[in-house]
Write a protein that holds these residues in place. Sequence first.
Motif, PDB file in Angstrom:
ATOM      1  N   ALA A  54       0.831  -1.203   0.000  1.00  0.00           N
ATOM      2  CA  ALA A  54       0.000   0.000   0.000  1.00  0.00           C
ATOM      3  C   ALA A  54       0.869   1.257   0.000  1.00  0.00           C
ATOM      4  O   ALA A  54       0.592   2.222  -0.723  1.00  0.00           O
ATOM      5  N   GLY A  55       1.926   1.238   0.794  1.00  0.00           N
ATOM      6  CA  GLY A  55       2.826   2.392   0.843  1.00  0.00           C
ATOM      7  C   GLY A  55       3.555   2.627  -0.463  1.00  0.00           C
ATOM      8  O   GLY A  55       3.723   3.773  -0.905  1.00  0.00           O
ATOM      9  N   PHE A  60       4.792   5.471  -5.610  1.00  0.00           N
ATOM     10  CA  PHE A  60       5.010   5.424  -7.062  1.00  0.00           C
ATOM     11  C   PHE A  60       4.056   6.348  -7.814  1.00  0.00           C
ATOM     12  O   PHE A  60       4.442   7.004  -8.783  1.00  0.00           O
ATOM     13  N   ILE A  61       2.810   6.409  -7.361  1.00  0.00           N
ATOM     14  CA  ILE A  61       1.868   7.321  -8.017  1.00  0.00           C
ATOM     15  C   ILE A  61       2.287   8.767  -7.783  1.00  0.00           C
ATOM     16  O   ILE A  61       2.271   9.591  -8.713  1.00  0.00           O
ATOM     17  N   ASN A  62       2.684   9.094  -6.564  1.00  0.00           N
ATOM     18  CA  ASN A  62       3.116  10.459  -6.273  1.00  0.00           C
ATOM     19  C   ASN A  62       4.335  10.852  -7.108  1.00  0.00           C
ATOM     20  O   ASN A  62       4.419  11.981  -7.609  1.00  0.00           O
ATOM     21  N   LEU A  63       5.283   9.944  -7.264  1.00  0.00           N
ATOM     22  CA  LEU A  63       6.467  10.236  -8.083  1.00  0.00           C
ATOM     23  C   LEU A  63       6.072  10.517  -9.531  1.00  0.00           C
ATOM     24  O   LEU A  63       6.585  11.455 -10.153  1.00  0.00           O
ATOM     25  N   LEU A 181      -2.460   2.632 -15.074  1.00  0.00           N
ATOM     26  CA  LEU A 181      -3.625   3.309 -14.499  1.00  0.00           C
ATOM     27  C   LEU A 181      -4.083   4.380 -15.495  1.00  0.00           C
ATOM     28  O   LEU A 181      -3.536   5.481 -15.545  1.00  0.00           O
ATOM     29  N   TYR A 182      -5.084   4.047 -16.272  1.00  0.00           N
ATOM     30  CA  TYR A 182      -5.518   4.927 -17.355  1.00  0.00           C
ATOM     31  C   TYR A 182      -6.207   6.185 -16.844  1.00  0.00           C
ATOM     32  O   TYR A 182      -6.190   7.225 -17.515  1.00  0.00           O
ATOM     33  N   LEU A 189       2.691   1.173 -13.074  1.00  0.00           N
ATOM     34  CA  LEU A 189       3.085   0.535 -11.812  1.00  0.00           C
ATOM     35  C   LEU A 189       3.844  -0.737 -12.159  1.00  0.00           C
ATOM     36  O   LEU A 189       3.250  -1.755 -12.525  1.00  0.00           O
ATOM     37  N   SER A 190       5.152  -0.684 -12.081  1.00  0.00           N
ATOM     38  CA  SER A 190       5.980  -1.846 -12.360  1.00  0.00           C
ATOM     39  C   SER A 190       5.817  -2.867 -11.248  1.00  0.00           C
ATOM     40  O   SER A 190       6.047  -2.566 -10.066  1.00  0.00           O
TER      41      SER A 190
END
Length: 203
Positions: A54-55, A60-63, A181-182, A189-190
């Motif tokens: 979860a973390g 990764f999304i924030n980056l 994530l479209y 997300l690797s």
Amino acid sequence: MLTKTSRRKALLPPQKVSIEEYFRAEGKSIYKHEYHDGIIKKMAGGTFNHDNLAGKVVTFINLFLEENNLLYLVNGSDTKIRIEQYNKFVYPDAVVICEKPEFYQNRKDTISNPLVVVEVLSDSTKEYYRTLKYEYYRTIPSFKEYVLVHQDRKHVSVYTKQPDATWIVRDYDGDDATAILYAIQQCPLSLKRLYRGLEIANP
């Protein structure tokens, strides 16, 4: 041994509480609880893999958002989501909001406009997340993508809402896969990065 009185109490339906009572109790509790149309349900604690995955998703999304100067907000598991149609307040493992959060009755811990919801699956929750909770989330107009991350194998499922209101499910397996994530400008997300360092049994 149960007495007659305790047996009668066990057979009674759980007592419903108001939303206001729920928020008062939740504000004092050291544990998280969800609200299901008057019924309060305690949430189970997460495993090491659960919390780690979860973390990483949030990180990764924030980056990706920072690198591409995109105006989305990402929060972890402390943000509640209001599901109006079913009178529920639930906790996701992560949530993405487009540009500006809409707070339920100005509460800064509860939003009503999730764009993307991420849930990390466990043996006890996976069927609920795939079926009922997915059905609940789909009633939220802003909700466009649902990401299910397995913690016992390297597998991610992404449910994406289409312009005609149908949903497409894409499954990603193993280190060579990259989930897309479209709803967030094709954020990648690797799975190799996501599961790095975790002990995952072979399927």
